[in-house]
Design a protein around this motif. Structure first.
Motif, mmCIF file in Angstrom:
data_model
loop_
_atom_site.group_PDB
_atom_site.id
_atom_site.type_symbol
_atom_site.label_atom_id
_atom_site.label_comp_id
_atom_site.label_asym_id
_atom_site.label_seq_id
_atom_site.Cartn_x
_atom_site.Cartn_y
_atom_site.Cartn_z
ATOM 1 N N THR A 38 21.263 40.182 51.164
ATOM 2 C CA THR A 38 21.548 39.161 51.248
ATOM 3 C C THR A 38 22.805 39.032 51.246
ATOM 4 O OG1 THR A 38 19.258 39.371 49.913
ATOM 5 C CG2 THR A 38 21.319 37.861 49.684
ATOM 6 N N THR A 39 23.407 38.300 51.658
ATOM 7 C CA THR A 39 24.496 38.211 52.146
ATOM 8 C C THR A 39 25.331 36.759 51.219
ATOM 9 O OG1 THR A 39 25.367 38.771 54.323
ATOM 10 C CG2 THR A 39 26.319 37.585 53.605
ATOM 11 N N VAL A 40 25.917 37.307 50.259
ATOM 12 C CA VAL A 40 26.793 35.813 49.275
ATOM 13 C C VAL A 40 28.024 36.226 48.910
ATOM 14 C CG1 VAL A 40 24.340 36.239 47.234
ATOM 15 C CG2 VAL A 40 27.126 37.846 47.245
ATOM 16 N N ILE A 41 27.946 34.552 48.795
ATOM 17 C CA ILE A 41 29.992 34.152 48.153
ATOM 18 C C ILE A 41 29.991 33.912 47.268
ATOM 19 C CG2 ILE A 41 31.702 32.115 48.864
ATOM 20 C CD1 ILE A 41 30.105 31.873 51.671
ATOM 21 N N LEU A 42 30.689 35.421 46.310
ATOM 22 C CA LEU A 42 31.030 35.119 45.463
ATOM 23 C C LEU A 42 32.021 34.145 44.930
ATOM 24 C CD1 LEU A 42 30.596 39.385 44.466
ATOM 25 C CD2 LEU A 42 28.948 37.342 43.828
ATOM 26 N N ARG A 43 32.396 33.501 44.392
ATOM 27 C CA ARG A 43 33.384 31.968 43.654
ATOM 28 C C ARG A 43 33.702 32.711 42.558
ATOM 29 N NH1 ARG A 43 34.341 29.207 48.183
ATOM 30 N NH2 ARG A 43 32.300 28.557 48.902
ATOM 31 N N ASN A 44 34.998 32.808 42.396
ATOM 32 C CA ASN A 44 35.676 33.255 41.160
ATOM 33 C C ASN A 44 34.994 33.926 39.814
ATOM 34 O OD1 ASN A 44 37.182 31.940 38.811
ATOM 35 N ND2 ASN A 44 36.135 30.822 38.096
ATOM 36 N N ALA A 45 34.456 35.031 41.068
ATOM 37 C CA ALA A 45 34.457 36.288 40.431
ATOM 38 C C ALA A 45 35.457 37.002 39.235
ATOM 39 C CB ALA A 45 33.897 37.068 41.299
ATOM 40 N N LYS A 46 35.273 37.909 39.077
ATOM 41 C CA LYS A 46 36.729 38.717 38.024
ATOM 42 C C LYS A 46 36.043 40.342 37.647
ATOM 43 C CE LYS A 46 34.146 36.926 33.148
ATOM 44 N NZ LYS A 46 33.921 38.138 32.775
ATOM 45 N N ILE A 47 36.497 40.566 37.280
ATOM 46 C CA ILE A 47 36.836 42.108 36.840
ATOM 47 C C ILE A 47 37.036 42.593 35.578
ATOM 48 C CG2 ILE A 47 38.075 44.443 37.312
ATOM 49 C CD1 ILE A 47 37.501 43.557 39.793
ATOM 50 N N ASP A 48 35.975 43.126 35.181
ATOM 51 C CA ASP A 48 35.598 43.765 34.110
ATOM 52 C C ASP A 48 35.285 44.940 34.118
ATOM 53 O OD1 ASP A 48 34.378 41.065 33.057
ATOM 54 O OD2 ASP A 48 32.613 41.494 33.877
ATOM 55 N N MET A 49 36.257 45.474 32.906
ATOM 56 C CA MET A 49 35.926 47.647 33.279
ATOM 57 C C MET A 49 34.615 47.906 31.830
ATOM 58 S SD MET A 49 38.107 48.559 34.689
ATOM 59 C CE MET A 49 39.517 49.604 35.214
ATOM 60 N N PHE A 50 34.114 48.636 32.470
ATOM 61 C CA PHE A 50 32.923 49.176 31.908
ATOM 62 C C PHE A 50 33.311 50.547 31.801
ATOM 63 C CE2 PHE A 50 28.964 50.798 32.182
ATOM 64 C CZ PHE A 50 28.101 51.231 31.106
ATOM 65 N N LYS A 51 33.728 51.399 30.668
ATOM 66 C CA LYS A 51 34.020 52.681 30.711
ATOM 67 C C LYS A 51 34.766 53.640 31.789
ATOM 68 C CE LYS A 51 29.303 54.196 29.269
ATOM 69 N NZ LYS A 51 28.075 55.002 29.310
ATOM 70 N N GLY A 52 35.991 52.786 32.187
ATOM 71 C CA GLY A 52 37.057 53.377 32.959
ATOM 72 C C GLY A 52 36.905 52.806 34.070
ATOM 73 N N SER A 53 36.147 52.187 34.614
ATOM 74 C CA SER A 53 35.591 51.420 36.042
ATOM 75 C C SER A 53 35.658 49.979 36.033
ATOM 76 C CB SER A 53 34.627 52.647 36.993
ATOM 77 O OG SER A 53 33.494 51.854 36.125
ATOM 78 N N MET A 54 35.824 49.384 37.460
ATOM 79 C CA MET A 54 35.583 47.918 38.013
ATOM 80 C C MET A 54 34.113 47.674 38.070
ATOM 81 S SD MET A 54 38.935 47.160 40.098
ATOM 82 C CE MET A 54 38.575 47.800 41.260
ATOM 83 N N ARG A 55 33.924 46.650 37.808
ATOM 84 C CA ARG A 55 33.010 46.075 37.935
ATOM 85 C C ARG A 55 33.399 44.713 38.221
ATOM 86 N NH1 ARG A 55 30.990 50.517 37.208
ATOM 87 N NH2 ARG A 55 29.451 51.353 36.094
ATOM 88 N N LEU A 56 32.389 44.007 38.959
ATOM 89 C CA LEU A 56 32.626 42.521 39.598
ATOM 90 C C LEU A 56 31.883 41.528 38.713
ATOM 91 C CD1 LEU A 56 34.111 41.478 41.595
ATOM 92 C CD2 LEU A 56 32.406 41.173 43.102
ATOM 93 N N SER A 57 32.001 40.596 38.620
ATOM 94 C CA SER A 57 30.631 39.960 37.583
ATOM 95 C C SER A 57 31.337 38.497 38.148
ATOM 96 C CB SER A 57 30.629 40.281 36.511
ATOM 97 O OG SER A 57 31.745 38.816 35.593
ATOM 98 N N VAL A 58 30.484 37.457 37.547
ATOM 99 C CA VAL A 58 30.236 35.606 37.455
ATOM 100 C C VAL A 58 29.611 35.379 36.428
ATOM 101 C CG1 VAL A 58 29.870 34.256 38.946
ATOM 102 C CG2 VAL A 58 30.111 35.536 40.560
ATOM 103 N N ASP A 59 30.571 34.866 36.055
ATOM 104 C CA ASP A 59 30.379 34.326 34.994
ATOM 105 C C ASP A 59 30.184 32.332 35.066
ATOM 106 O OD1 ASP A 59 32.983 32.338 34.824
ATOM 107 O OD2 ASP A 59 33.852 34.388 32.946
ATOM 108 N N LYS A 60 29.967 32.229 34.214
ATOM 109 C CA LYS A 60 29.543 30.559 33.727
ATOM 110 C C LYS A 60 30.265 29.822 34.884
ATOM 111 C CE LYS A 60 31.548 28.710 29.323
ATOM 112 N NZ LYS A 60 31.846 29.386 28.112
ATOM 113 N N TRP A 61 31.953 29.993 34.871
ATOM 114 C CA TRP A 61 32.991 29.451 35.877
ATOM 115 C C TRP A 61 33.154 29.977 37.322
ATOM 116 C CZ3 TRP A 61 33.862 26.207 32.114
ATOM 117 C CH2 TRP A 61 34.532 26.373 30.613
ATOM 118 N N GLY A 62 31.840 30.606 37.889
ATOM 119 C CA GLY A 62 31.919 30.222 38.988
ATOM 120 C C GLY A 62 30.554 30.503 39.276
ATOM 121 N N ARG A 63 30.620 30.662 40.843
ATOM 122 C CA ARG A 63 29.072 30.702 41.150
ATOM 123 C C ARG A 63 28.996 31.706 42.367
ATOM 124 N NH1 ARG A 63 31.141 24.907 43.304
ATOM 125 N NH2 ARG A 63 30.702 25.773 45.336
#
Length: 140
Positions: free
Chosen positions: A85-110
């Motif tokens: 699937t192709t998706v548009i992530l809006r207002n995504a943020k980077i979280d750090m997990f065990k020293g590596s980057m993870r992308l996520s979208v919280d309630k402020w994003g879409r």
């Protein structure tokens, strides 16, 4: 004086290889490469008991022509992030997990499903495999 609230700012689309630790407000178009459920609990409560909230978390590899990153999908986001699937992530943020980057979208994003992208995901550049050492900068 210009009426600033009338003009909507067009989002600037970022590329996966531009993502950096501790940043947010990213808008990206990515393809879902794979999805792996890592937590699934709660199936509704007993009819007479408290309602258990269902909790689902999946780690999805998403990417574009510059690289890939692990996206942490929660609950109904899991249903949107299906492989290929192709998706548009809006207002995504980077979280750090065990020293590596993870992308996520919280309630402020879409997350929006969009037309299939015409790029091929660069699978040999996985940003979530890069380890960052978190350094505390002491202001002098």
């Amino acid at each position: 004086m210009a009426d600033s609230k009338a003009e909507m700012r067009k989002p600037v689309f970022a590329k996966v290889d531009q993502l950096r630790p501790g940043t947010n407000g990213h808008t990206l178009t990515v393809k879902v490469v794979s999805s792996k459920m890592i937590l699934q609990k709660g199936r509704g409560g007993r009819p007479d008991g408290p309602q258990m909230r269902q909790m689902r978390i999946a780690e999805c590899l998403v990417g574009d022509e510059t690289g890939m990153i692990v996206f942490t999908a929660r609950n109904e986001q899991v249903d949107l992030l299906k492989p290929n699937t192709t998706v548009i992530l809006r207002n995504a943020k980077i979280d750090m997990f065990k020293g590596s980057m993870r992308l996520s979208v919280d309630k402020w994003g879409r997350i929006e499903i969009t037309d299939p992208a015409d790029f091929t995901v660069k699978e040999d550049n996985n940003l979530s495999l890069v380890e960052y050492e978190l350094v505390n900068v002491v202001e002098g």
